[in-house]
Design a protein around this motif. Structure first.
Motif: not given
Length: 279
Positions: A74-87
């Motif tokens: 959880p300290d390495h992966a879920p930050g993807v959700l903050q970057l979805v505008n990058w597609e």
């Protein structure tokens, strides 16, 4: 080639609810003004996006279209959700598939990398290494031209990483450390902490620490006859930086015990462990 086109490797420490003594998790931006990738995405919080965009702008990097996750914690992966505008397309190892899907849901653009795969960024080759230990599907990235290894949580700058069930395996971890030690290394980008500028000494330090713990467990079992994993952990780790670290310390002890059982030097009866008789 213009100076701005040269490959840059930028360590971006991001505040995360990780384990002490570390307070940040490292993400790595790799690329130039024309193309880049992100390695690890930190925690799902606004600060993740702010920190990454600040470094992208500061270093004249292209917005990453690919995110490679060393593992799904959880300290390495879920930050993807903050970057979805990058597609972005998110990459992981197949053994990390289910955990990654859960960690970044509802984002679904996932693909997979295997040991030996090669990718090219800014004209530079990056080798993908399957490096199990901390997790079964841990990925490491090696940039031969720079002699840099991005090691995820197989290496941390301060102290050693925890290894244990359900994700980790101590036998795999020892093999991985021995394998990465054979690479030509100038420095290591750890999952937490500053760049490791003495890579071989640091890997050897971790190997020696694991061997020390293993011998310590054998000695304690010899002295006490039979112990639970909790009792062993209390005897081994008498000074922890914070009580919340005890659980992962216990898992690391358990991982050592599992390895010793596989090797035939320790036996388990219910919740107790003891040295195997040599008689």
């Amino acid at each position: 080639m213009k100076l701005g086109n040269k490959l840059k490797i930028i360590r971006v420490p991001i505040l995360t609810p990780t384990l002490l003594p570390h307070t940040t998790t490292n993400c790595y931006l790799i690329g130039n003004e024309q193309e880049s990738i992100l390695v690890d995405a930190g925690f799902d919080q606004t600060d993740t996006k702010i920190a990454l965009h600040r470094e992208i702008k500061k270093n004249d990097l292209a917005i990453p279209r690919s995110i490679i996750l060393t593992h799904s914690h959880p300290d390495h992966a879920p930050g993807v959700l903050q970057l979805v505008n990058w597609e972005p397309v998110v990459y992981c190892h197949r053994q990390e598939k289910l955990a990654t899907i859960k960690a970044i849901a509802p984002w679904k653009q996932i693909s997979y990398l295997e040991d030996g795969d090669k990718i090219s960024i800014a004209g530079e080759e990056i080798m993908i290494i399957h490096a199990p230990g901390h997790t079964a599907g841990q990925l490491n990235l090696y940039i031969p031209s720079k002699q840099i290894l991005l090691a995820g949580d197989n290496i941390v700058a301060e102290g050693t990483s925890w290894i244990g069930p359900p994700d980790g395996d101590m036998s795999d971890y020892i093999q991985t450390l021995s394998m990465i030690k054979q690479l030509k290394l100038d420095k290591i980008g750890p999952g937490h902490g500053e760049w490791v500028e003495n890579p071989y000494e640091h890997i050897e330090f971790v190997l020696e620490r694991r061997l020390y713990r293993e011998n310590q467990i054998k000695s304690l079992l010899k002295d006490h006859g039979s112990l639970t994993v909790v009792h062993l952990t209390n005897l081994i780790y008498d000074k922890l930086p914070h009580p919340n670290v005890f659980e992962v310390a216990k898992r690391t002890t358990e991982a050592h015990l599992i390895k010793l059982i596989k090797e035939g030097s320790v036996t388990q009866l219910d919740t107790h462990y003891s040295l195997k008789s040599t008689k």
